[in-house]
Scaffold this active site. Sequence first.
Site, PDB file in Angstrom:
ATOM      1  N   SER A 192       3.313  -2.092  10.378  1.00 12.82           N
ATOM      2  CA  SER A 192       4.766  -2.139  10.561  1.00 12.82           C
ATOM      3  C   SER A 192       5.396  -3.480  10.201  1.00 12.82           C
ATOM      4  O   SER A 192       6.342  -3.919  10.852  1.00 12.82           O
ATOM      5  CB  SER A 192       5.135  -1.731  11.998  1.00 12.82           C
ATOM      6  OG  SER A 192       4.725  -0.403  12.243  1.00 12.82           O
ATOM      7  N   GLU A 240      -6.900   4.666   7.833  1.00  7.35           N
ATOM      8  CA  GLU A 240      -6.655   6.086   7.540  1.00  7.35           C
ATOM      9  C   GLU A 240      -7.865   6.715   6.845  1.00  7.35           C
ATOM     10  O   GLU A 240      -8.144   7.895   7.025  1.00  7.35           O
ATOM     11  CB  GLU A 240      -5.366   6.227   6.703  1.00  7.35           C
ATOM     12  CG  GLU A 240      -4.136   5.987   7.582  1.00  7.35           C
ATOM     13  CD  GLU A 240      -2.929   5.424   6.863  1.00  7.35           C
ATOM     14  OE1 GLU A 240      -2.885   5.440   5.629  1.00  7.35           O
ATOM     15  OE2 GLU A 240      -2.009   4.954   7.572  1.00  7.35           O
ATOM     16  N   GLY A 278       2.810  -1.176   4.319  1.00  7.26           N
ATOM     17  CA  GLY A 278       2.808   0.249   3.993  1.00  7.26           C
ATOM     18  C   GLY A 278       4.226   0.735   3.764  1.00  7.26           C
ATOM     19  O   GLY A 278       4.803   0.560   2.693  1.00  7.26           O
ATOM     20  N   GLY A 279       4.825   1.300   4.812  1.00  7.74           N
ATOM     21  CA  GLY A 279       6.149   1.927   4.711  1.00  7.74           C
ATOM     22  C   GLY A 279       7.189   1.066   3.994  1.00  7.74           C
ATOM     23  O   GLY A 279       7.909   1.555   3.114  1.00  7.74           O
ATOM     24  N   GLY A 309       2.429   2.218  10.859  1.00  8.72           N
ATOM     25  CA  GLY A 309       3.396   3.300  10.705  1.00  8.72           C
ATOM     26  C   GLY A 309       4.102   3.685  11.993  1.00  8.72           C
ATOM     27  O   GLY A 309       4.767   4.712  12.060  1.00  8.72           O
ATOM     28  N   GLU A 334      -5.422  -4.984  10.649  1.00 10.05           N
ATOM     29  CA  GLU A 334      -4.386  -3.980  10.869  1.00 10.05           C
ATOM     30  C   GLU A 334      -4.676  -3.240  12.175  1.00 10.05           C
ATOM     31  O   GLU A 334      -5.455  -2.278  12.189  1.00 10.05           O
ATOM     32  CB  GLU A 334      -4.374  -2.969   9.724  1.00 10.05           C
ATOM     33  CG  GLU A 334      -4.102  -3.590   8.372  1.00 10.05           C
ATOM     34  CD  GLU A 334      -3.548  -2.560   7.388  1.00 10.05           C
ATOM     35  OE1 GLU A 334      -2.456  -2.794   6.884  1.00 10.05           O
ATOM     36  OE2 GLU A 334      -4.197  -1.534   7.164  1.00 10.05           O
ATOM     37  N   ASN A 353       0.862  -1.176   0.000  1.00  9.31           N
ATOM     38  CA  ASN A 353       0.000   0.000   0.000  1.00  9.31           C
ATOM     39  C   ASN A 353       0.903   1.230   0.000  1.00  9.31           C
ATOM     40  O   ASN A 353       1.489   1.564   1.026  1.00  9.31           O
ATOM     41  CB  ASN A 353      -0.891  -0.045   1.254  1.00  9.31           C
ATOM     42  CG  ASN A 353      -1.726   1.199   1.431  1.00  9.31           C
ATOM     43  OD1 ASN A 353      -1.796   2.047   0.535  1.00  9.31           O
ATOM     44  ND2 ASN A 353      -2.370   1.323   2.582  1.00  9.31           N
ATOM     45  N   TRP A 354       1.007   1.875  -1.156  1.00  9.17           N
ATOM     46  CA  TRP A 354       1.953   3.005  -1.267  1.00  9.17           C
ATOM     47  C   TRP A 354       1.394   4.285  -0.661  1.00  9.17           C
ATOM     48  O   TRP A 354       2.098   5.292  -0.578  1.00  9.17           O
ATOM     49  CB  TRP A 354       2.324   3.225  -2.737  1.00  9.17           C
ATOM     50  CG  TRP A 354       3.066   2.090  -3.355  1.00  9.17           C
ATOM     51  CD1 TRP A 354       3.414   0.895  -2.747  1.00  9.17           C
ATOM     52  CD2 TRP A 354       3.584   2.009  -4.692  1.00  9.17           C
ATOM     53  NE1 TRP A 354       4.099   0.093  -3.628  1.00  9.17           N
ATOM     54  CE2 TRP A 354       4.220   0.749  -4.837  1.00  9.17           C
ATOM     55  CE3 TRP A 354       3.559   2.866  -5.785  1.00  9.17           C
ATOM     56  CZ2 TRP A 354       4.826   0.342  -6.021  1.00  9.17           C
ATOM     57  CZ3 TRP A 354       4.167   2.464  -6.976  1.00  9.17           C
ATOM     58  CH2 TRP A 354       4.796   1.220  -7.078  1.00  9.17           C
ATOM     59  N   LYS A 355       0.121   4.279  -0.289  1.00  6.02           N
ATOM     60  CA  LYS A 355      -0.517   5.457   0.323  1.00  6.02           C
ATOM     61  C   LYS A 355      -0.288   6.705  -0.554  1.00  6.02           C
ATOM     62  O   LYS A 355      -0.213   6.579  -1.770  1.00  6.02           O
ATOM     63  CB  LYS A 355      -0.019   5.645   1.763  1.00  6.02           C
ATOM     64  CG  LYS A 355      -0.204   4.358   2.582  1.00  6.02           C
ATOM     65  CD  LYS A 355      -0.042   4.540   4.053  1.00  6.02           C
ATOM     66  CE  LYS A 355      -0.233   3.201   4.762  1.00  6.02           C
ATOM     67  NZ  LYS A 355      -0.138   3.295   6.203  1.00  6.02           N
ATOM     68  N   HIS A 405      -9.618   1.187   4.842  1.00  9.88           N
ATOM     69  CA  HIS A 405      -8.335   1.344   5.555  1.00  9.88           C
ATOM     70  C   HIS A 405      -8.555   2.304   6.731  1.00  9.88           C
ATOM     71  O   HIS A 405      -9.320   3.264   6.622  1.00  9.88           O
ATOM     72  CB  HIS A 405      -7.274   1.890   4.594  1.00  9.88           C
ATOM     73  CG  HIS A 405      -5.902   1.859   5.197  1.00  9.88           C
ATOM     74  ND1 HIS A 405      -5.481   2.804   6.098  1.00  9.88           N
ATOM     75  CD2 HIS A 405      -4.877   0.972   5.060  1.00  9.88           C
ATOM     76  CE1 HIS A 405      -4.243   2.503   6.482  1.00  9.88           C
ATOM     77  NE2 HIS A 405      -3.856   1.394   5.863  1.00  9.88           N
TER      78      HIS A 405
HETATM   79  P1  PGA Z   1       2.729   0.300   7.684  1.00  8.77           P
HETATM   80  O1  PGA Z   1       1.278   0.487   7.042  1.00  8.77           O
HETATM   81  O2  PGA Z   1       3.307  -0.976   7.133  1.00  8.77           O
HETATM   82  O3  PGA Z   1       3.497   1.506   7.283  1.00  8.77           O
HETATM   83  O4  PGA Z   1       2.529   0.210   9.177  1.00  8.77           O
HETATM   84  C1  PGA Z   1       0.436  -0.600   6.839  1.00  8.77           C
HETATM   85  C2  PGA Z   1      -0.871  -0.137   6.256  1.00  8.77           C
HETATM   86  O5  PGA Z   1      -1.353   0.933   6.655  1.00  8.77           O
HETATM   87  O6  PGA Z   1      -1.462  -0.811   5.384  1.00  8.77           O
END
Ligand code: PGA
Length: 249
Positions: A208, A97, A229-230, A171, A165, A9-11, A95
Amino acid sequence: MRRYLIAGNWKMNKTNNEAVNLAKRIFSDSQGIEKVDIIICPPFTAIAPVYNVIKDSNIRLGAQNMFYENEGAYTGEISGEFLKSIGCEFVIIGHSERRKYFNETDVEVNKKVKKSMAFGLTPIVCVGETLEEREKGKTEEVVKREIVGALQGQTDMDKIIYAYEPIWAIGTGKTAHPEDANKIHKLIRDIIKTDFRIDETRILYGGSVKSSNAEALMSQPDIDGSLVGGASLDAKSFVEIIKAAANLS
Ligand code: PGA
């Protein structure tokens, strides 16, 4: 033998040039890995250019969100049909977010799941508790509410992918203990089996995930892959997670 799935997930990261370069590196570094399903979810603007890079590979494309109407006067929104027409096969829905910053509710998540499937997209439905909910012992209640909310009235549910999640792990560098995460994955699997009569479901863990913890998480019996994500923003770290899954396969 289950087949692992690693989704990136590149956000809201990567211009088109950066996205194309990242996709090229993931493509070249993951060649020869056949036992793992790989999805990348660039921002909307980069989906079409990234499609051109990966269309002949085993990497599949996902979006990070979509709207639940077909078309019309919904300024700023993107329909499932648009996504499908540029090579997307998957879409992340609900998600945390989106729920936090854009006030997405279980009702909207439900509508989006329904509409994504109507357009032939596979939804990746995200659920998870906040730190406060966890500390109050409400994790199971929250996860159950989000799963049942997303699935109410759906047909064709056997295609849906889930991602657990825990919000406090996204993050932050904090990861759920593999056994604790597995407990929630098992709970999700049980809800889907008993309440919705679906036997086989893929449930990813997110929060994470990195190369150093991926193997421990995915070796749990109910963790079928990762939503990253990251660590998906860097080809080397993303491909290391893919390799961890391949080694477990
Ligand atoms: P993260 O994000 O790996 O940076 O914690 C995961 C996500 O939000 O899908």
